[in-house]
Design a protein around this motif. Sequence first.
Motif, PDB file in Angstrom:
ATOM      1  N   GLN A 132       0.820  -1.201   0.000  1.00  0.00           N
ATOM      2  CA  GLN A 132       0.000   0.000   0.000  1.00  0.00           C
ATOM      3  C   GLN A 132       0.862   1.263   0.000  1.00  0.00           C
ATOM      4  O   GLN A 132       0.594   2.206  -0.750  1.00  0.00           O
ATOM      5  N   GLN A 135       2.441   1.694  -3.316  1.00  0.00           N
ATOM      6  CA  GLN A 135       1.459   2.156  -4.299  1.00  0.00           C
ATOM      7  C   GLN A 135       1.299   3.675  -4.225  1.00  0.00           C
ATOM      8  O   GLN A 135       1.221   4.343  -5.251  1.00  0.00           O
ATOM      9  N   MET A 136       1.241   4.212  -3.017  1.00  0.00           N
ATOM     10  CA  MET A 136       1.134   5.662  -2.859  1.00  0.00           C
ATOM     11  C   MET A 136       2.356   6.357  -3.462  1.00  0.00           C
ATOM     12  O   MET A 136       2.227   7.391  -4.123  1.00  0.00           O
ATOM     13  N   ALA A 138       4.173   5.171  -5.856  1.00  0.00           N
ATOM     14  CA  ALA A 138       4.097   5.004  -7.316  1.00  0.00           C
ATOM     15  C   ALA A 138       3.221   6.081  -7.942  1.00  0.00           C
ATOM     16  O   ALA A 138       3.496   6.538  -9.048  1.00  0.00           O
ATOM     17  N   VAL A 139       2.178   6.499  -7.226  1.00  0.00           N
ATOM     18  CA  VAL A 139       1.326   7.576  -7.731  1.00  0.00           C
ATOM     19  C   VAL A 139       2.160   8.848  -7.862  1.00  0.00           C
ATOM     20  O   VAL A 139       2.110   9.535  -8.883  1.00  0.00           O
ATOM     21  N   ASN A 143       3.691   6.611 -12.214  1.00  0.00           N
ATOM     22  CA  ASN A 143       3.832   5.402 -13.021  1.00  0.00           C
ATOM     23  C   ASN A 143       2.649   4.481 -12.737  1.00  0.00           C
ATOM     24  O   ASN A 143       2.631   3.775 -11.721  1.00  0.00           O
ATOM     25  N   LYS A 144       1.675   4.503 -13.631  1.00  0.00           N
ATOM     26  CA  LYS A 144       0.452   3.715 -13.451  1.00  0.00           C
ATOM     27  C   LYS A 144       0.723   2.218 -13.531  1.00  0.00           C
ATOM     28  O   LYS A 144       0.070   1.432 -12.854  1.00  0.00           O
ATOM     29  N   LYS A 147       2.047   1.074 -10.223  1.00  0.00           N
ATOM     30  CA  LYS A 147       0.933   1.077  -9.270  1.00  0.00           C
ATOM     31  C   LYS A 147       0.048  -0.154  -9.479  1.00  0.00           C
ATOM     32  O   LYS A 147      -0.358  -0.806  -8.522  1.00  0.00           O
ATOM     33  N   GLN A 148      -0.219  -0.509 -10.743  1.00  0.00           N
ATOM     34  CA  GLN A 148      -1.056  -1.671 -11.052  1.00  0.00           C
ATOM     35  C   GLN A 148      -0.380  -2.974 -10.609  1.00  0.00           C
ATOM     36  O   GLN A 148      -1.028  -3.853 -10.034  1.00  0.00           O
ATOM     37  N   LEU A 150       1.772  -3.343  -8.232  1.00  0.00           N
ATOM     38  CA  LEU A 150       1.715  -3.377  -6.769  1.00  0.00           C
ATOM     39  C   LEU A 150       0.306  -3.711  -6.280  1.00  0.00           C
ATOM     40  O   LEU A 150       0.146  -4.407  -5.281  1.00  0.00           O
ATOM     41  N   GLN A 151      -0.706  -3.223  -6.995  1.00  0.00           N
ATOM     42  CA  GLN A 151      -2.092  -3.547  -6.641  1.00  0.00           C
ATOM     43  C   GLN A 151      -2.333  -5.047  -6.781  1.00  0.00           C
ATOM     44  O   GLN A 151      -2.975  -5.660  -5.920  1.00  0.00           O
TER      45      GLN A 151
END
Length: 174
Positions: A132, A135-136, A138-139, A143-144, A147-148, A150-151
Amino acid sequence: MTNESGKPSPKQIQLGSAKLRSFFIDHLNRICSAKAHLVAKLPQLNDEVYFKDLQLAIRETVEDVEKQMARMDVIYELLDATRADGSIMGLTGLVDDAFEAIAAQADEAELRDMSIIFYLQNIESMEMASFQVLQMAAVKLKNKQIKQLLQENYDEARADRTLLLLIAAKYITK
Protein backbone atom coordinates in the motif's frame (compact mmCIF):
# COMPACT_ATOMS: atom_id res chain seq x y z
CA MET A 1 5.61 27.29 8.72
CA THR A 2 6.56 25.03 11.61
CA ASN A 3 4.55 23.36 14.31
CA GLU A 4 5.04 23.77 18.06
CA SER A 5 8.02 21.39 18.09
CA GLY A 6 9.83 23.49 15.48
CA LYS A 7 9.51 20.79 12.82
CA PRO A 8 7.97 21.43 9.39
CA SER A 9 4.27 20.67 9.19
CA PRO A 10 3.28 17.65 7.08
CA LYS A 11 1.90 19.95 4.37
CA GLN A 12 5.35 21.44 3.89
CA ILE A 13 7.24 18.17 3.54
CA GLN A 14 8.05 17.63 -0.12
CA LEU A 15 9.82 14.56 -1.39
CA GLY A 16 11.75 15.26 -4.54
CA SER A 17 11.44 12.63 -7.21
CA ALA A 18 15.04 11.46 -6.69
CA LYS A 19 14.50 11.00 -2.95
CA LEU A 20 11.17 9.29 -3.50
CA ARG A 21 12.65 6.99 -6.13
CA SER A 22 15.47 6.07 -3.75
CA PHE A 23 12.97 5.42 -0.93
CA PHE A 24 10.82 3.34 -3.28
CA ILE A 25 13.68 1.17 -4.54
CA ASP A 26 15.12 0.71 -1.04
CA HIS A 27 11.79 -0.52 0.30
CA LEU A 28 11.11 -2.60 -2.78
CA ASN A 29 14.48 -4.27 -2.12
CA ARG A 30 13.44 -4.94 1.48
CA ILE A 31 10.14 -6.56 0.60
CA CYS A 32 11.67 -8.51 -2.29
CA SER A 33 14.48 -9.85 -0.09
CA ALA A 34 12.01 -10.80 2.62
CA LYS A 35 9.86 -12.63 0.07
CA ALA A 36 12.88 -14.54 -1.22
CA HIS A 37 13.61 -15.59 2.37
CA LEU A 38 9.99 -16.65 2.82
CA VAL A 39 9.95 -18.69 -0.41
CA ALA A 40 13.10 -20.49 0.74
CA LYS A 41 11.64 -21.29 4.18
CA LEU A 42 7.95 -22.05 3.57
CA PRO A 43 8.34 -25.34 1.67
CA GLN A 44 10.15 -26.74 4.73
CA LEU A 45 6.85 -26.57 6.62
CA ASN A 46 4.76 -28.53 4.18
CA ASP A 47 5.84 -31.97 5.34
CA GLU A 48 5.12 -31.07 8.96
CA VAL A 49 1.67 -29.55 8.46
CA TYR A 50 -1.22 -31.47 9.97
CA PHE A 51 -4.18 -29.64 8.36
CA LYS A 52 -4.37 -30.71 4.71
CA ASP A 53 -5.95 -27.43 3.61
CA LEU A 54 -3.06 -25.58 5.25
CA GLN A 55 -0.64 -27.60 3.11
CA LEU A 56 -2.52 -26.40 0.04
CA ALA A 57 -2.54 -22.82 1.35
CA ILE A 58 1.22 -22.91 1.90
CA ARG A 59 1.81 -24.17 -1.64
CA GLU A 60 -0.52 -21.47 -2.98
CA THR A 61 1.26 -18.82 -0.91
CA VAL A 62 4.65 -19.88 -2.30
CA GLU A 63 3.27 -19.73 -5.85
CA ASP A 64 1.75 -16.31 -5.20
CA VAL A 65 4.98 -14.98 -3.70
CA GLU A 66 6.89 -16.19 -6.75
CA LYS A 67 4.39 -14.32 -8.99
CA GLN A 68 4.76 -11.23 -6.80
CA MET A 69 8.53 -11.39 -7.10
CA ALA A 70 8.21 -11.65 -10.90
CA ARG A 71 6.04 -8.52 -10.87
CA MET A 72 8.62 -6.76 -8.72
CA ASP A 73 11.27 -7.70 -11.29
CA VAL A 74 9.15 -5.90 -13.90
CA ILE A 75 9.00 -2.87 -11.59
CA TYR A 76 12.80 -2.86 -11.36
CA GLU A 77 12.96 -2.91 -15.16
CA LEU A 78 10.46 -0.04 -15.42
CA LEU A 79 12.58 1.98 -13.00
CA ASP A 80 15.80 0.97 -14.77
CA ALA A 81 17.01 -0.29 -11.39
CA THR A 82 18.67 -3.47 -10.21
CA ARG A 83 17.40 -5.56 -7.34
CA ALA A 84 19.76 -5.45 -4.40
CA ASP A 85 19.69 -7.16 -1.05
CA GLY A 86 17.67 -4.97 1.25
CA SER A 87 17.97 -4.68 4.99
CA ILE A 88 15.46 -7.28 6.13
CA MET A 89 16.38 -8.04 9.70
CA GLY A 90 12.88 -7.20 10.94
CA LEU A 91 11.05 -9.15 8.28
CA THR A 92 13.33 -12.18 8.30
CA GLY A 93 13.36 -11.97 12.08
CA LEU A 94 9.59 -12.44 12.05
CA VAL A 95 9.90 -15.42 9.71
CA ASP A 96 12.69 -16.97 11.79
CA ASP A 97 10.75 -16.30 15.01
CA ALA A 98 7.79 -18.05 13.44
CA PHE A 99 9.88 -21.12 12.70
CA GLU A 100 11.14 -21.21 16.29
CA ALA A 101 7.58 -20.98 17.66
CA ILE A 102 6.41 -23.65 15.25
CA ALA A 103 9.27 -25.96 16.21
CA ALA A 104 8.47 -25.46 19.91
CA GLN A 105 5.08 -27.07 19.26
CA ALA A 106 6.37 -29.97 17.22
CA ASP A 107 4.58 -32.52 19.44
CA GLU A 108 1.15 -30.88 19.12
CA ALA A 109 0.18 -30.85 15.45
CA GLU A 110 -2.93 -28.71 15.83
CA LEU A 111 -1.14 -26.01 17.85
CA ARG A 112 1.81 -26.08 15.46
CA ASP A 113 -0.52 -25.53 12.52
CA MET A 114 -2.29 -22.71 14.36
CA SER A 115 1.14 -21.11 14.95
CA ILE A 116 1.88 -21.42 11.24
CA ILE A 117 -1.41 -19.70 10.45
CA PHE A 118 -0.77 -17.02 13.09
CA TYR A 119 2.63 -16.08 11.71
CA LEU A 120 1.65 -16.32 8.07
CA GLN A 121 -1.26 -13.96 8.84
CA ASN A 122 1.17 -11.47 10.38
CA ILE A 123 3.56 -11.74 7.44
CA GLU A 124 0.75 -11.22 4.91
CA SER A 125 -0.43 -8.16 6.87
CA MET A 126 3.05 -6.64 6.73
CA GLU A 127 3.26 -7.34 3.01
CA MET A 128 -0.12 -5.72 2.41
CA ALA A 129 0.95 -2.60 4.31
CA SER A 130 4.22 -2.45 2.37
CA PHE A 131 2.46 -2.73 -0.98
CA GLN A 132 0.00 0.00 0.00
CA VAL A 133 2.75 2.48 0.89
CA LEU A 134 4.66 1.64 -2.29
CA GLN A 135 1.46 2.16 -4.30
CA MET A 136 1.13 5.66 -2.86
CA ALA A 137 4.75 6.35 -3.80
CA ALA A 138 4.10 5.00 -7.32
CA VAL A 139 1.33 7.58 -7.73
CA LYS A 140 3.81 10.33 -6.86
CA LEU A 141 6.33 8.74 -9.24
CA LYS A 142 3.60 9.00 -11.89
CA ASN A 143 3.83 5.40 -13.02
CA LYS A 144 0.45 3.71 -13.45
CA GLN A 145 1.97 0.38 -14.50
CA ILE A 146 4.00 0.14 -11.30
CA LYS A 147 0.93 1.08 -9.27
CA GLN A 148 -1.06 -1.67 -11.05
CA LEU A 149 1.64 -4.31 -10.45
CA LEU A 150 1.71 -3.38 -6.77
CA GLN A 151 -2.09 -3.55 -6.64
CA GLU A 152 -1.95 -7.08 -8.03
CA ASN A 153 0.62 -8.02 -5.37
CA TYR A 154 -1.55 -6.45 -2.67
CA ASP A 155 -4.64 -8.31 -3.91
CA GLU A 156 -2.79 -11.66 -3.84
CA ALA A 157 -1.44 -11.02 -0.35
CA ARG A 158 -4.96 -10.09 0.82
CA ALA A 159 -6.42 -13.25 -0.76
CA ASP A 160 -3.75 -15.41 0.91
CA ARG A 161 -4.43 -13.72 4.25
CA THR A 162 -8.19 -14.32 3.85
CA LEU A 163 -7.60 -17.98 2.99
CA LEU A 164 -5.48 -18.44 6.10
CA LEU A 165 -8.11 -16.72 8.22
CA LEU A 166 -10.80 -19.07 6.87
CA ILE A 167 -8.63 -22.09 7.64
CA ALA A 168 -8.02 -20.83 11.19
CA ALA A 169 -11.74 -20.21 11.70
CA LYS A 170 -12.54 -23.70 10.44
CA TYR A 171 -10.30 -25.40 12.99
CA ILE A 172 -10.86 -23.08 15.94
CA THR A 173 -14.64 -23.29 15.71
CA LYS A 174 -14.77 -27.02 14.97
